[in-house]
Design an enzyme around this catalytic site. Structure first.
Site, PDB file in Angstrom:
ATOM      1  N   HIS A 126       0.845  -1.211   0.000  1.00 36.58           N
ATOM      2  CA  HIS A 126       0.000   0.000   0.000  1.00 36.58           C
ATOM      3  C   HIS A 126       0.870   1.247   0.000  1.00 36.58           C
ATOM      4  CE1 HIS A 126       0.805  -0.522   4.289  1.00 36.58           C
ATOM      5  NE2 HIS A 126       0.312   0.674   4.557  1.00 36.58           N
TER       6      HIS A 126
ATOM      7  N   HIS B 209       6.364   1.920   3.592  1.00 34.56           N
ATOM      8  CA  HIS B 209       6.337   0.701   2.784  1.00 34.56           C
ATOM      9  C   HIS B 209       6.884   0.929   1.373  1.00 34.56           C
ATOM     10  CE1 HIS B 209       3.637  -1.380   5.748  1.00 34.56           C
ATOM     11  NE2 HIS B 209       3.530  -0.112   6.105  1.00 34.56           N
TER      12      HIS B 209
ATOM     13  N   HIS C 153       4.744  -4.982  10.458  1.00 34.65           N
ATOM     14  CA  HIS C 153       5.188  -4.313  11.699  1.00 34.65           C
ATOM     15  C   HIS C 153       5.267  -5.302  12.853  1.00 34.65           C
ATOM     16  CE1 HIS C 153       4.845  -0.057  10.391  1.00 34.65           C
ATOM     17  NE2 HIS C 153       3.872  -0.516   9.609  1.00 34.65           N
TER      18      HIS C 153
HETATM   19 FE    FE Z   1       3.003   0.668   7.987  1.00 38.24          FE
HETATM   20 ZN    ZN Z   2       0.350   1.640   6.575  1.00 32.43          ZN
END
Ligand code: FE
Ligand code: ZN
Length: 259
Positions: free
Chosen positions: A53, A58, A166
């Site tokens: 995303h 990221h 994460h």
């Molecule tokens: Fe993130």
């Molecule tokens: Zn995110």
């Protein structure tokens, strides 16, 4: 022989790296530095980047990695994501010849509208949709959307290894215990994962079986969470997405109380 490694980045991100000692692919390389350091140290070349995303943590490595390795960049079709070479959408299958792996693309909106997950080779790369004992916050989508995305994960085999972006597991476990402290699998997981973190090990990948048993955000069809939602909503028989929403709201409120 394929090796899978979670490379720590920033404070709590993981960049998931597959390699066969020559070729590599990386998921969500928000910071190119730890990735390039690892690739150089091990004589690996980067064939492809997979992005879940548009959030910067990221995608921040896309441009420099593409410049350095001329790698393919698979990502949802979103102009906010830099250096995409292969836009992907739900139902696509993407293959990596050198590594002999193939991933199916699932649209999993909720955290963001563009969010996709990659599933293949017994592994699920779910970005910020599902976390160890938690799930992503609803920044762009709504609860019904997220619950539908999580239903796609519930349909995957139990032994699927869950590779989240994460390391939030311990904090998520602390919240889950406030809701579901009588769940023996959850109590056991908390002890195991706390010990892992104390020794500096990742809590991930987990398995879908473990998440189904312990993650309150995957249990919106289960009686325990339905009961919790009925209490907070003051009404019987909430819909699955309403159960999910009640759990998500409780977690958001709990987060606000944490230092
Ligand atoms: Fe993130
Ligand atoms: Zn995110």
């Amino acid at each position: 022989m394929l090796t899978l490694i979670p490379l720590p980045a920033f404070d709590d991100n993981y960049i998931w790296l597959w390699h066969d000692a020559r070729h590599a692919i990386a998921v969500d390389p928000g910071d190119p530095v730890p990735l390039v350091t690892y690739l150089d140290a091990h004589g690996l070349t980067l064939d492809a980047v997979l992005v879940t995303h548009h959030h910067r943590d990221h995608t921040g490595g896309n441009r420099s990695l593409r410049d350095r390795y001329d790698c393919a960049v698979y990502a949802p079709d979103n102009p906010r994501i830099p250096a995409t070479t292969h836009p992907v959408r739900h139902g696509d299958a993407i293959g990596f010849e050198h590594l002999g792996v193939r991933f199916d693309v699932l649209a999993t909106p909720g955290h963001t509208l563009d969010h996709v997950s990659y599933v293949g080779h017994g592994h699920l790369f779910c970005g910020d949709t599902l976390f160890g004992c938690g799930c992503g916050r609803l920044f762009e989508g709504d609860a019904a959307m997220m619950a539908a995305s999580l239903d796609l994960f519930l349909a995957l085999p139990d032994d699927t290894r869950v590779c989240c972006a994460h390391e939030y597991t311990l904090s998520n476990l602390a919240f889950a215990l406030t809701l579901d402290g009588g769940n023996a699998a959850l109590v056991a997981r908390e002890q195991r994962d706390r010990a892992a973190r104390a020794e500096g090990h990742p809590t991930l990948p987990s398995t879908l079986a473990l998440e189904k048993a312990t993650n309150p955000f995957l249990r919106f069809h289960d009686d325990d969470m339905r009961h919790f939602a009925a209490q907070t909503l003051h009404r019987d028989n909430p819909m699955p997405h309403e159960v999910f929403a009640a759990v998500r709201a409780a977690k958001d409120a709990w987060d606000a109380t944490q230092p």
